[in-house]
Scaffold this motif. Structure first.
Motif, short mmCIF file in Angstrom:
data_model
loop_
_atom_site.label_atom_id
_atom_site.label_comp_id
_atom_site.label_asym_id
_atom_site.label_seq_id
_atom_site.Cartn_x
_atom_site.Cartn_y
_atom_site.Cartn_z
N THR A 89 1.01 -1.09 -0.04
CA THR A 89 0.11 0.09 -0.03
C THR A 89 0.98 1.12 -0.17
O THR A 89 0.75 2.35 -0.68
N ARG A 90 1.93 1.18 0.97
CA ARG A 90 2.87 2.39 1.17
C ARG A 90 3.59 2.58 -0.27
O ARG A 90 4.12 3.83 -0.73
N PHE A 91 4.34 1.62 -0.73
CA PHE A 91 5.40 1.86 -1.50
C PHE A 91 5.01 1.05 -2.95
O PHE A 91 5.80 1.23 -4.08
N GLY A 92 3.83 0.58 -3.22
CA GLY A 92 3.62 -0.44 -4.27
C GLY A 92 4.52 -1.59 -4.85
O GLY A 92 4.60 -1.90 -5.68
N ALA A 93 5.05 -2.07 -3.61
CA ALA A 93 5.87 -3.02 -3.89
C ALA A 93 5.37 -4.29 -3.90
O ALA A 93 4.02 -4.58 -3.42
N ASP A 94 5.62 -5.17 -4.91
CA ASP A 94 5.13 -6.47 -5.09
C ASP A 94 5.74 -7.44 -3.94
O ASP A 94 6.90 -7.60 -4.16
N VAL A 95 4.86 -7.66 -2.77
CA VAL A 95 5.59 -8.64 -1.87
C VAL A 95 5.19 -10.07 -1.82
O VAL A 95 3.69 -10.15 -1.76
N ARG A 96 5.95 -11.13 -1.84
CA ARG A 96 5.49 -12.43 -1.43
C ARG A 96 6.11 -12.81 -0.08
O ARG A 96 6.98 -12.33 0.12
N VAL A 97 5.25 -13.67 0.27
CA VAL A 97 5.65 -14.08 1.71
C VAL A 97 5.89 -15.67 1.69
O VAL A 97 5.31 -16.43 1.04
#
Ligand code: NDP
Ligand code: AKB
Length: 273
Positions: free
Chosen positions: A62-70
């Motif tokens: 939300t804050r940086f537009g990062a595509d984050v995988r967990v």
């Protein structure tokens, strides 16, 4: 598809587009995740607490537009890193930050042996496996960065934290060796050797820390040193203690480290020359 408001920084151009961070759910790893998202990296976050990582993924997306995988996994498990390497095979990881680790304090013979061996597995074996797997991929593409975590206690023996200090000595030596080997292949390896840092580490290890650096400062100094140095000692305390200790003979360093560790435990220790 989310738009990316974050900076397309020199760091991302050199080490991006994606970074894999172990120990990302807390402390130093978490600070790296936030700062790398700010630099415009996409992220793969690794730790045991998947729920915490999912919350971070939402926040950083939300804050940086990062595509984050967990990836929720226990890296001390011998099958974990092979699994991790397999599921990230096609991911464009140009930077690995191997921050997962823990310590213990108190006389070695009073420690729980299973926990000490688990520490060696996490702090050393998983780090070697990650560096091998990603080092091969990065060397093949002639670019990349690997950040490993040593410590102020990783330059000589530390009574009352003997196993932990030895794991950090292992990482320091390992990092120096592979840094020289991988540099000609375009891969930068950095050993981060902080003094006390104010994270959940001390409580988990049962340590009491006085003055401590912040995890944000450690991440910032490390990202600034990546590609420029082989070892960084983030913060005044790490530099001051590191330089002061370096002037002593090895047995003297061990003795001083015993005094420092005693202050973190309140327990007695005797060190022979
Ligand atoms: N804090 C300090 O004073 C210093 C720390 N360091 C080193 O820096 C690194 C980071 O420490 P710091 O951030 O302070 O520690 P924290 O305890 O704050 O964070 C440790 C991280 O590692 C993860 N982790 C722990 N065990 C495992 C496991 N078995 N498998 C996967 N992930 C695991 C934890 O997440 P989860 O519980 O969700 O698995 C957490 O995200 C460590 O290697 C430490 O040795 C070096 C010098 C000083
Ligand atoms: C023993 C410490 O102060 C610290 N947690 C470290 O890892 O060096």
């Amino acid at each position: 598809m989310t738009s990316k408001p974050s900076k397309d920084s020199a760091l991302k151009r050199r080490f991006g587009p994606a970074a894999l961070i172990t120990g990302a759910s807390d402390g130093i790893g978490r600070a790296f995740a936030t700062q790398l998202a700010e630099h415009g990296f996409d992220l793969i976050l690794v730790a045991r607490r998947g729920d915490v990582l999912q919350d971070m993924a939402l926040d950083l997306g939300t804050r940086f537009g990062a595509d984050v995988r967990v990836l929720a996994m226990d890296l001390s498990d011998p099958s974990a890193v092979p699994d991790l390497l397999s599921v990230t095979e096609s991911a464009p990881v140009g930077l690995v930050v191997a921050a997962a680790g823990f310590g213990s304090i108190g006389p070695f013979l009073d420690q729980d042996m299973a926990s000490e061996i688990n520490m060696v597995d996490l702090n050393c074996r998983s780090v070697v496996e990650l560096s091998y797997g990603f080092g091969q991929r990065m060397s093949a593409s002639k670019r990349g960065g690997i950040v490993l975590f040593s410590s102020l206690v990783g330059f000589n023996g530390a009574p009352l934290s003997a196993t932990y200090a030895a794991t950090k000595g292992f990482v320091q030596s390992f990092a120096e060796g592979i840094a020289a080997e991988m540099r000609p292949h375009g891969v930068s390896v950095l050993s981060v050797a902080p003094g006390p840092v104010g994270t959940g580490f001390a409580a988990r290890a049962g340590m009491q820390m006085g003055q401590a650096a912040t995890p944000e400062m450690v991440a910032h100094a490390s990202l600034g040193a990546l590609g420029r140095k082989t070892t960084v000692r983030p913060g005044f305390l790490a530099k001051f203690l590191g330089w002061s200790l370096a002037m002593l003979p090895r047995w003297g360093r061990v003795r001083v480290m015993g005094i420092i560790m005693k202050g973190m435990t309140g327990k007695e220790v005797t060190v022979r020359k």
